[in-house]
Design a protein around this motif. Structure first.
Motif, mmCIF file in Angstrom:
data_model
loop_
_atom_site.group_PDB
_atom_site.id
_atom_site.type_symbol
_atom_site.label_atom_id
_atom_site.label_comp_id
_atom_site.label_asym_id
_atom_site.label_seq_id
_atom_site.Cartn_x
_atom_site.Cartn_y
_atom_site.Cartn_z
ATOM 1 N N SER A 1 26.589 -2.894 -19.125
ATOM 2 C CA SER A 1 25.585 -1.943 -18.668
ATOM 3 C C SER A 1 26.085 -1.082 -17.510
ATOM 4 O O SER A 1 25.640 0.044 -17.361
ATOM 5 C CB SER A 1 24.291 -2.657 -18.292
ATOM 6 N N THR A 2 26.993 -1.591 -16.690
ATOM 7 C CA THR A 2 27.529 -0.786 -15.599
ATOM 8 C C THR A 2 28.246 0.436 -16.148
ATOM 9 O O THR A 2 27.959 1.564 -15.747
ATOM 10 C CB THR A 2 28.502 -1.612 -14.732
ATOM 11 N N ASP B 1 25.782 2.811 -17.732
ATOM 12 C CA ASP B 1 25.044 3.558 -16.707
ATOM 13 C C ASP B 1 25.895 4.714 -16.178
ATOM 14 O O ASP B 1 25.398 5.831 -16.012
ATOM 15 C CB ASP B 1 24.633 2.648 -15.548
ATOM 16 N N ASN C 1 26.092 7.354 -18.886
ATOM 17 C CA ASN C 1 24.814 8.056 -19.019
ATOM 18 C C ASN C 1 24.637 9.089 -17.906
ATOM 19 O O ASN C 1 24.187 10.212 -18.163
ATOM 20 C CB ASN C 1 23.648 7.067 -19.030
#
Length: 177
Positions: free
Chosen positions: A12-13, A16, A19
């Motif tokens: 997810s890092t 993120d 994104n």
């Protein structure tokens, strides 16, 4: 809620960061790249709130991101690696097939890999991915190492963009000509 290093939040890092990068690219009219959600099949739905309480992955997903950069179609996956060895089992056969077909349609396929211990991001062109994949299929290593990747494809932060991968796409395009 999970902690920042929980197993459920792996990757997810990097996602993120990507994104945020994609939002910046869109705001500056450089690219339109979207995260592709993994399709799910709801099993239990609370009738009152219509909230899904149990679901399963419905089908194999393709890649994490699809978009267009200045008229060039791109697709890529985001991978994190805590060591200097990346197991190819983290890339699935359906993803390889999707990227291969995407390339046949004159698109650009790649992986952005984040070596977390080194805090380094790299663009791995499809030509390298398929080389490592075919080596494994032919009985060779089932992984690739940090030392095997082309360091000229390192992705740096630039112009307020965390993972400025557009420059490496240009390099990939130049290598194809």
């Amino acid at each position: 809620m999970g902690t920042w290093n929980s197993r459920g939040l792996r990757g997810s890092t990097l996602e993120d960061f990507i994104n945020m990068t994609n939002e910046k690219y869109l705001a500056n009219h450089l690219a339109l790249v979207q995260k592709i959600p993994t399709p799910i099949k709801p099993i239990n739905i609370e009738q009152e709130t219509r909230r899904i309480t149990l679901a399963y992955f419905d089908q194999k997903s393709t890649v994490d991101y699809i978009g267009v950069v200045q008229g060039i179609p791109i697709c890529f996956d985001a991978k994190e690696c805590a060591t200097d060895t990346f197991p190819l089992q983290n890339i699935h056969p359906h993803q390889i097939n999707f990227m291969k077909e995407f390339e046949k349609q004159d698109g650009i396929s790649f992986i952005i890999i984040y070596f977390t211990e080194r805090d380094e991001f790299y663009y791995l062109p499809f030509s390298d991915i398929i080389k490592f994949w075919e080596r494994a299929e032919n009985g060779g290593r089932k992984s690739f190492t940090y030392d095997e990747i082309d360091k000229s494809f390192q992705i740096h932060s630039a112009k307020g963009v965390l993972v400025h991968y557009l420059e490496t796409i240009n390099k990939d395009l130049s290598n194809r000509s």
